[in-house]
Structure formats: structure tokens, C-alpha cells
Design a protein around this motif. Sequence first.
Motif, PDB file in Angstrom:
ATOM      1  N   ASP A 272      -2.158  17.759  32.517  1.00  0.00           N
ATOM      2  CA  ASP A 272      -3.092  17.955  31.482  1.00  0.00           C
ATOM      3  C   ASP A 272      -3.283  16.817  30.796  1.00  0.00           C
ATOM      4  OD1 ASP A 272      -4.119  20.477  32.311  1.00  0.00           O
ATOM      5  OD2 ASP A 272      -2.882  21.801  30.769  1.00  0.00           O
TER       6      ASP A 272
ATOM      7  N   ARG B 222      -8.089  15.264  20.586  1.00  0.00           N
ATOM      8  CA  ARG B 222      -8.628  16.626  20.545  1.00  0.00           C
ATOM      9  C   ARG B 222      -8.126  17.297  21.804  1.00  0.00           C
ATOM     10  NH1 ARG B 222     -13.438  13.929  18.708  1.00  0.00           N
ATOM     11  NH2 ARG B 222     -13.923  13.652  20.940  1.00  0.00           N
ATOM     12  N   ALA B 223      -7.967  16.280  23.170  1.00  0.00           N
ATOM     13  CA  ALA B 223      -7.377  16.747  24.394  1.00  0.00           C
ATOM     14  C   ALA B 223      -5.887  17.280  24.090  1.00  0.00           C
ATOM     15  CB  ALA B 223      -7.469  15.461  25.176  1.00  0.00           C
TER      16      ALA B 223
ATOM     17  N   GLU C 137      -6.177  20.793  22.896  1.00  0.00           N
ATOM     18  CA  GLU C 137      -6.586  21.682  24.028  1.00  0.00           C
ATOM     19  C   GLU C 137      -5.386  21.962  24.873  1.00  0.00           C
ATOM     20  OE1 GLU C 137      -9.611  22.016  27.502  1.00  0.00           O
ATOM     21  OE2 GLU C 137      -9.994  20.638  25.886  1.00  0.00           O
ATOM     22  N   SER C 138      -4.404  20.784  25.125  1.00  0.00           N
ATOM     23  CA  SER C 138      -3.605  20.892  26.094  1.00  0.00           C
ATOM     24  C   SER C 138      -2.416  21.882  25.333  1.00  0.00           C
ATOM     25  CB  SER C 138      -2.797  19.601  26.419  1.00  0.00           C
ATOM     26  OG  SER C 138      -3.978  18.783  27.113  1.00  0.00           O
TER      27      SER C 138
ATOM     28  N   MET D 230      -2.805  24.312  23.352  1.00  0.00           N
ATOM     29  CA  MET D 230      -3.532  25.622  23.234  1.00  0.00           C
ATOM     30  C   MET D 230      -3.311  26.288  24.619  1.00  0.00           C
ATOM     31  SD  MET D 230      -6.898  25.068  21.034  1.00  0.00           S
ATOM     32  CE  MET D 230      -7.497  26.601  21.321  1.00  0.00           C
ATOM     33  N   LYS D 231      -3.555  25.447  25.801  1.00  0.00           N
ATOM     34  CA  LYS D 231      -3.436  25.913  27.085  1.00  0.00           C
ATOM     35  C   LYS D 231      -2.028  26.275  27.515  1.00  0.00           C
ATOM     36  CE  LYS D 231      -6.273  23.830  30.192  1.00  0.00           C
ATOM     37  NZ  LYS D 231      -6.800  22.819  30.924  1.00  0.00           N
TER      38      LYS D 231
ATOM     39  N   ASP E  25      -6.895  28.233  34.749  1.00  0.00           N
ATOM     40  CA  ASP E  25      -7.873  27.224  34.086  1.00  0.00           C
ATOM     41  C   ASP E  25      -9.385  28.092  33.570  1.00  0.00           C
ATOM     42  OD1 ASP E  25      -6.090  25.064  34.152  1.00  0.00           O
ATOM     43  OD2 ASP E  25      -6.828  24.394  35.820  1.00  0.00           O
TER      44      ASP E  25
ATOM     45  N   GLN F 166     -10.568  28.698  29.771  1.00  0.00           N
ATOM     46  CA  GLN F 166     -12.033  28.191  29.324  1.00  0.00           C
ATOM     47  C   GLN F 166     -13.112  29.158  28.883  1.00  0.00           C
ATOM     48  OE1 GLN F 166     -12.917  25.044  28.779  1.00  0.00           O
ATOM     49  NE2 GLN F 166     -10.730  24.154  29.460  1.00  0.00           N
TER      50      GLN F 166
ATOM     51  N   ILE G 158     -11.954  30.248  25.416  1.00  0.00           N
ATOM     52  CA  ILE G 158     -12.223  29.356  24.451  1.00  0.00           C
ATOM     53  C   ILE G 158     -13.839  29.405  24.187  1.00  0.00           C
ATOM     54  CG2 ILE G 158     -12.698  26.855  23.973  1.00  0.00           C
ATOM     55  CD1 ILE G 158      -9.808  27.784  23.655  1.00  0.00           C
TER      56      ILE G 158
END
Length: 235
Positions: A148, A189-190, A193-194, A196-197, A218, A222, A225
Motif C-alpha cells: 500500500d 494522507r496515504a 489510509e494505509s 486504517m486499511k 480492497d 473502500q 470508508i
Amino acid sequence: MKLIQINIVALACLSAVSAFISEPYITKFAKRKMADGCFGESVMAAFRGKILAAIDTCKGYDPVMQSELLAQYYAIVRIGGSRRKRSTVSSFSSQQLQDTGSKISEMIERLGCVLKELKFADAQNRIDAFSIKVAIASLGLPKSLDEDLQEAVDQCNDLANCLPNSMVDKPPSTPEFGRQKAFFECFERAKVESCMKKEFRDGYLPSLQEQNPAINADETFQTIIMSFMAGDTPF
């Protein structure tokens, strides 16, 4: 009963104290704890050590001064929209503007030095995506998290490189500073998100797959989210 009263008083005191802690500090603390939990405390401690070493090499870099100068810089460049902003700009004398511009340029140059020491930027101040990906790969992160983050580097680098020169080379900043800023804002930000994933994969995906083994991780992430963004979620 007395214990309950003591707890209530303690909570009230904590609430009062929290009012004196600035929101940026709380956000910074939360991000730090998230990074420690996501990447591992030892990994983050080693990375912070590299940052401190790079800053020490690029002597003179002062985070406090950086914050103050950026505040002044934005007060200057964000002209229009309100009388207060215009009056703030007009309060600067010609000499003050010149001195502030020089200090900002010096601060940005030192920040560029730190990025080069970390091998995050090359000699021309361009983002060194390859070296950043090598650094991520060396952290020994779980495969999915590593993938990710590697993908995020490419995406954020593409985004930064899409910006026209007229947007990224404005004085008093140094060449490529605008692209650097765009890249790291995107990558910040990425990273969130990574992480959180990762939390989703570790904590929720197994139970969902028990109900439906064919579920796509994935797509499901999404969907969750987007449901939060739309305000329509069972969680």
C-alpha cells in the motif's frame, strides 16, 4: 459513593486541563501514536533518529522558526478575501518583507538539505521516489502494508509531477519546493489510509470472510470508508 465522586472530580479536572492543550498538539500526538501502532515503535524510533541526525547535519534548521515564518508567509501570500488579511499584509514594511523572504528561503533550503540527507530528494530537489520506496521496503513491514505504501509513493509522485512549474517555483521558495510539499501532503494522507486499511485487515476482515470467503478486501474497505463519508454506516 465517595470513590464515584472522586472519579467525577478527576474527569472534570482532566476536561479542564484538555482545554489548555492546543488542537495541533493533540493532532500531532494522535498521529504519532497511530504511527507507532501501525509501523511499530522500534521502526518509528529508528526513523525519528535518522531525521534528528539529518537535522543535525543541516545545522540551523529550527522547527519553531519554521512555524513562525510559515505563518508570516501565508499572511503575505493569501492576499484578499477580508480586511483583516489586507491590513496584516500592509503592516509589513518593505524591509520586513525582504527579511522575511530571505529567512523563508533559508528555511526551505535547510529543509531541502534534510530531505537530501534522508535520500528523499535528489541533488536537483526532485522527489526521489525510488529511494523512498527502498527505505520503506527496508522497514520489514507486513506485505500488504508495504505494498500500500509503495503504491502511495508512485501515486503521490505522479500527482506532484502533474503540477505546472508556474505553481511550484514561486519565490521565495526554492525550485521544486512546491512539488515536495504536494508530495508529502499526499503521502501523509496515504499513510493514514494505509494504517486504517491495516487495522481493517487485522481486526475486521477475518470475521467478514468467515461470512463470505469471496469478499474482496480492497473493495470492502473502500465501501466502508465511503459509507462513513456519506454518513450512512452501521459501524
